[in-house]
Design a protein around this motif. Structure first.
Motif, PDB file in Angstrom:
ATOM      1  N   ARG A  26       0.862  -1.244   0.077  1.00 12.84           N
ATOM      2  CA  ARG A  26      -0.055   0.183  -0.047  1.00 12.84           C
ATOM      3  C   ARG A  26       0.988   1.273   0.038  1.00 12.84           C
ATOM      4  NH1 ARG A  26      -2.938   1.390   5.326  1.00 12.84           N
ATOM      5  NH2 ARG A  26      -0.903   2.092   5.592  1.00 12.84           N
ATOM      6  N   ASN A  27       1.857   1.302   1.014  1.00  9.08           N
ATOM      7  CA  ASN A  27       2.789   2.600   0.759  1.00  9.08           C
ATOM      8  C   ASN A  27       3.580   2.468  -0.449  1.00  9.08           C
ATOM      9  OD1 ASN A  27       2.016   2.604   3.660  1.00  9.08           O
ATOM     10  ND2 ASN A  27       3.894   1.889   4.449  1.00  9.08           N
ATOM     11  N   LEU A  28       3.723   1.442  -1.204  1.00  6.43           N
ATOM     12  CA  LEU A  28       4.362   1.649  -2.739  1.00  6.43           C
ATOM     13  C   LEU A  28       3.306   2.045  -3.567  1.00  6.43           C
ATOM     14  CD1 LEU A  28       6.703  -1.464  -2.433  1.00  6.43           C
ATOM     15  CD2 LEU A  28       7.355   0.854  -2.723  1.00  6.43           C
ATOM     16  N   GLY A  29       2.194   2.335  -3.178  1.00  5.79           N
ATOM     17  CA  GLY A  29       1.071   2.962  -3.995  1.00  5.79           C
ATOM     18  C   GLY A  29       0.336   1.863  -5.058  1.00  5.79           C
ATOM     19  N   ALA A  30       0.500   0.362  -4.565  1.00  9.63           N
ATOM     20  CA  ALA A  30      -0.179  -0.577  -5.149  1.00  9.63           C
ATOM     21  C   ALA A  30      -1.791  -0.404  -4.995  1.00  9.63           C
ATOM     22  CB  ALA A  30       0.285  -1.867  -4.615  1.00  9.63           C
ATOM     23  N   GLY A  31      -2.516  -0.808  -5.894  1.00  5.39           N
ATOM     24  CA  GLY A  31      -3.905  -1.265  -6.022  1.00  5.39           C
ATOM     25  C   GLY A  31      -4.206  -2.767  -6.079  1.00  5.39           C
ATOM     26  N   ARG A  32      -3.870  -3.032  -7.431  1.00  8.46           N
ATOM     27  CA  ARG A  32      -4.156  -4.478  -7.721  1.00  8.46           C
ATOM     28  C   ARG A  32      -2.744  -5.409  -7.827  1.00  8.46           C
ATOM     29  NH1 ARG A  32      -8.499  -7.306  -9.949  1.00  8.46           N
ATOM     30  NH2 ARG A  32      -9.816  -5.583 -10.047  1.00  8.46           N
ATOM     31  N   VAL A  33      -2.585  -6.173  -7.034  1.00  8.13           N
ATOM     32  CA  VAL A  33      -1.354  -6.683  -6.853  1.00  8.13           C
ATOM     33  C   VAL A  33      -1.122  -8.319  -7.459  1.00  8.13           C
ATOM     34  CG1 VAL A  33       0.448  -7.666  -5.155  1.00  8.13           C
ATOM     35  CG2 VAL A  33      -1.126  -5.614  -4.598  1.00  8.13           C
ATOM     36  N   LEU A  34      -0.623  -8.476  -8.418  1.00  4.13           N
ATOM     37  CA  LEU A  34      -0.088  -9.781  -8.972  1.00  4.13           C
ATOM     38  C   LEU A  34       0.671 -10.626  -7.991  1.00  4.13           C
ATOM     39  CD1 LEU A  34      -0.752 -11.544 -11.627  1.00  4.13           C
ATOM     40  CD2 LEU A  34       1.691 -11.282 -11.895  1.00  4.13           C
ATOM     41  N   VAL A  35       0.009 -11.618  -7.526  1.00  8.01           N
ATOM     42  CA  VAL A  35       0.579 -12.577  -6.346  1.00  8.01           C
ATOM     43  C   VAL A  35       1.264 -13.887  -7.032  1.00  8.01           C
ATOM     44  CG1 VAL A  35       0.472 -13.671  -4.109  1.00  8.01           C
ATOM     45  CG2 VAL A  35      -0.966 -11.685  -4.367  1.00  8.01           C
ATOM     46  N   TYR A  83      -0.618 -10.241 -15.703  1.00  7.94           N
ATOM     47  CA  TYR A  83      -0.452  -9.038 -15.126  1.00  7.94           C
ATOM     48  C   TYR A  83      -1.493  -7.897 -15.927  1.00  7.94           C
ATOM     49  CZ  TYR A  83       2.071  -4.840 -13.390  1.00  7.94           C
ATOM     50  OH  TYR A  83       2.461  -3.624 -12.867  1.00  7.94           O
ATOM     51  N   ARG A  84      -1.184  -7.658 -17.207  1.00  4.91           N
ATOM     52  CA  ARG A  84      -1.805  -6.858 -18.082  1.00  4.91           C
ATOM     53  C   ARG A  84      -3.285  -6.925 -18.224  1.00  4.91           C
ATOM     54  NH1 ARG A  84       2.789  -7.094 -22.517  1.00  4.91           N
ATOM     55  NH2 ARG A  84       4.390  -5.768 -21.756  1.00  4.91           N
ATOM     56  N   ASP A  85      -3.881  -8.101 -18.453  1.00  2.00           N
ATOM     57  CA  ASP A  85      -5.195  -8.401 -18.784  1.00  2.00           C
ATOM     58  C   ASP A  85      -5.984  -7.937 -17.441  1.00  2.00           C
ATOM     59  OD1 ASP A  85      -4.495  -9.234 -21.206  1.00  2.00           O
ATOM     60  OD2 ASP A  85      -4.857 -11.210 -21.066  1.00  2.00           O
ATOM     61  N   SER A  86      -5.366  -8.291 -15.936  1.00  2.00           N
ATOM     62  CA  SER A  86      -6.036  -7.949 -15.195  1.00  2.00           C
ATOM     63  C   SER A  86      -5.937  -6.685 -14.582  1.00  2.00           C
ATOM     64  CB  SER A  86      -5.711  -8.804 -13.814  1.00  2.00           C
ATOM     65  OG  SER A  86      -5.356 -10.263 -14.442  1.00  2.00           O
ATOM     66  N   GLY A  87      -5.151  -5.942 -14.993  1.00  4.83           N
ATOM     67  CA  GLY A  87      -4.984  -4.281 -14.896  1.00  4.83           C
ATOM     68  C   GLY A  87      -4.053  -4.365 -13.520  1.00  4.83           C
ATOM     69  N   CYS A  88      -2.967  -5.304 -13.098  1.00  4.94           N
ATOM     70  CA  CYS A  88      -2.285  -5.148 -12.196  1.00  4.94           C
ATOM     71  C   CYS A  88      -1.344  -3.855 -12.104  1.00  4.94           C
ATOM     72  CB  CYS A  88      -1.608  -6.193 -11.808  1.00  4.94           C
ATOM     73  SG  CYS A  88      -2.504  -7.890 -11.481  1.00  4.94           S
ATOM     74  N   LYS A 104      10.085 -11.179 -10.814  1.00  2.00           N
ATOM     75  CA  LYS A 104      10.945 -10.291 -11.539  1.00  2.00           C
ATOM     76  C   LYS A 104      10.983 -10.212 -13.036  1.00  2.00           C
ATOM     77  CE  LYS A 104      14.942 -10.485  -8.120  1.00  2.00           C
ATOM     78  NZ  LYS A 104      16.304 -10.844  -7.865  1.00  2.00           N
ATOM     79  N   ALA A 105      10.856 -11.292 -13.639  1.00  2.00           N
ATOM     80  CA  ALA A 105      10.940 -11.174 -15.052  1.00  2.00           C
ATOM     81  C   ALA A 105       9.623 -10.498 -15.535  1.00  2.00           C
ATOM     82  CB  ALA A 105      11.159 -12.579 -15.703  1.00  2.00           C
ATOM     83  N   ILE A 106       8.439 -10.965 -14.971  1.00  2.00           N
ATOM     84  CA  ILE A 106       7.095 -10.336 -15.204  1.00  2.00           C
ATOM     85  C   ILE A 106       7.151  -8.886 -15.032  1.00  2.00           C
ATOM     86  CG2 ILE A 106       4.591 -10.483 -14.281  1.00  2.00           C
ATOM     87  CD1 ILE A 106       5.143 -13.386 -13.778  1.00  2.00           C
ATOM     88  N   GLY A 107       7.504  -8.448 -13.849  1.00  2.00           N
ATOM     89  CA  GLY A 107       7.810  -6.874 -13.813  1.00  2.00           C
ATOM     90  C   GLY A 107       8.461  -6.493 -14.954  1.00  2.00           C
ATOM     91  N   VAL A 108       9.557  -6.873 -15.202  1.00  2.00           N
ATOM     92  CA  VAL A 108      10.311  -6.652 -16.510  1.00  2.00           C
ATOM     93  C   VAL A 108       9.731  -6.464 -17.811  1.00  2.00           C
ATOM     94  CG1 VAL A 108      12.251  -6.861 -18.164  1.00  2.00           C
ATOM     95  CG2 VAL A 108      12.644  -7.138 -15.416  1.00  2.00           C
ATOM     96  N   MET A 109       8.918  -7.380 -18.029  1.00  2.00           N
ATOM     97  CA  MET A 109       8.274  -7.648 -19.502  1.00  2.00           C
ATOM     98  C   MET A 109       6.886  -6.702 -19.354  1.00  2.00           C
ATOM     99  SD  MET A 109      10.237  -8.916 -20.775  1.00  2.00           S
ATOM    100  CE  MET A 109       9.233  -8.496 -22.436  1.00  2.00           C
TER     101      MET A 109
END
Ligand SMILES: [Fe+2]
Length: 380
Positions: A26-35, A83-88, A104-109
């Protein structure tokens, strides 16, 4: 001494640290998180608990828990699509090195075009990914603090090493309570991986006094506490010490990089999909035997930690290599590369891949293809 830099994320270390993931995201500004996790971690309940922590802070969670051991490019693509389709807008990794590297790789891509293979190598990622928080559930990979991600490319049968400052997570929540459920093999393989990180970082040709402090402490702690973790899996003090060893080894190797044992084990993992830690446990003694003349005084200190007094013996390399092999065997790592399906006919292809791995660049002794084949041969 030349100039040095030291890169590390913010981390929270100790029992219960995992429960802070909702607040940190939350402090990092997250709303929808890919776990991102795997079925074993999900089965142990750590993923559900993390999702509850996110929901308690008003965040929503999208689960991606199909990560397998030695994650591959297609899983990165699948996770990036989700990640993209779910609006994370952020990523939480819960698990061992495989889910964390995949996250990490998902975040990069999610922030860069093309394929993750386009970013293989050192410092090739143009744009940082979204906020990333990691909860490690094994003691060994230290992916939660490192600037490495290792992703398999099935087509080429290699493990790509992707190294970049943008792969350092924003926050690592390092909680020893998550490691008391590890089985003896996971404990041993992770522990030997941590030991290999520490030894390789210590003798790396870009090590520094700052990385050495962490590397030596990690070696001391593994020697003292890894056998206790095997003998007493529920001993939280032993688990805490081993997770600290993994962390300190990670701080060392993320900055001093690694060496031939990792170059050779990445090649083995890419071609044979075997256990990374176990391969390191098999390879490390033979790499030490080869490397010893290039860094004798540092290896002598490692020997003393393991109770071997080198005394400038002409056999010092063998004394240490044999002691490290005996240590691995004492915690149950008794396999050889031959048990992983490797034969002499595979050595040229393995050696060619190992020589091109970025970890070979920082090894203290330069190794020819022939040298690398010899090391493999002694491990079959
Ligand atoms: Fe490793």
């Amino acid at each position: 001494m030349g100039i040095q830099k030291f890169l590390a994320p913010e981390f929270v270390f100790g029992p219960g640290a995992r429960k802070l993931c909702g607040r940190y995201l939350r402090n990092l500004g997250a709303g929808r998180v890919l776990v991102v996790s795997d079925s074993g971690v999900a089965g142990s309940g750590w993923t559900d608990e993390a999702v509850l922590s996110l929901e308690a802070e008003g965040l929503s969670a999208v689960r991606f828990q199909g990560v397998r051991v030695n994650p591959r490019m297609n899983q990165v693509e699948e996770g990036t699509r989700l990640y993209r389709d779910s609006g994370c807008d952020s990523v939480l990794a819960v698990g061992g090195g495989s889910p964390i590297d995949c996250a990490k790789a998902i975040g990069v891509m999610s922030a860069n075009p093309g394929s993750i293979a386009d970013y293989e190598g050192i410092d090739r990622i143009p744009r940082p990914g979204p906020p990333l928080v990691c909860i490690p559930t094994t003691a060994g990979s230290a992916a939660e603090v490192s600037q490495f991600a290792i992703i398999g490319d099935e087509g080429r049968r290699i493990k790509m090493a992707i190294v970049s400052r943008v792969l350092v997570p924003d926050v690592a929540l390092i909680d020893p309570e998550t490691t008391v459920t590890l089985d003896p093999f996971q404990t041993a393989a992770g522990g030997i991986d941590a030991l290999t990180h520490a030894v390789e970082a210590y003798v790396s040709n870009v090590s520094s006094p700052i990385t050495d402090i962490h590397a030596v402490e990690a070696i001391r702690v593994v020697e003292a506490w890894l056998p206790r973790c095997i003998a007493e899996p529920k001993n939280l003090e032993a688990r805490t010490e081993m997770l600290r060893a993994s962390l300190e080894a990670g701080l060392a190797f993320s900055n001093a990089i690694l060496g031939l044992a990792h170059a050779l084990s990445h090649a083995v993992g890419g071609m044979f999909d075997s256990s990374h830690g176990e391969a390191n446990g098999i390879l490390l003694p033979e790499v030490v035997r080869f490397n010893y003349p290039a860094s004798a005084s540092k290896y002598d200190l490692v020997a003393r930690i393991f109770g071997v007094e080198p005394q400038a013996s002409p056999k010092a390399a063998d004394l240490l290599a044999d002691r490290l092999a005996a240590f691995a065997a004492s915690i149950g790592i008794t396999a050889r590369l031959g048990d992983q399906g490797i034969s002499r006919a595979d050595l040229p292809a393995l050696a060619e891949r190992a020589a091109r791995d970025p970890c070979a660049l920082t090894n203290p002794r330069e190794a020819s293809i022939r040298d690398i084949e010899d090391i493999y041969e002694r491990c079959i």
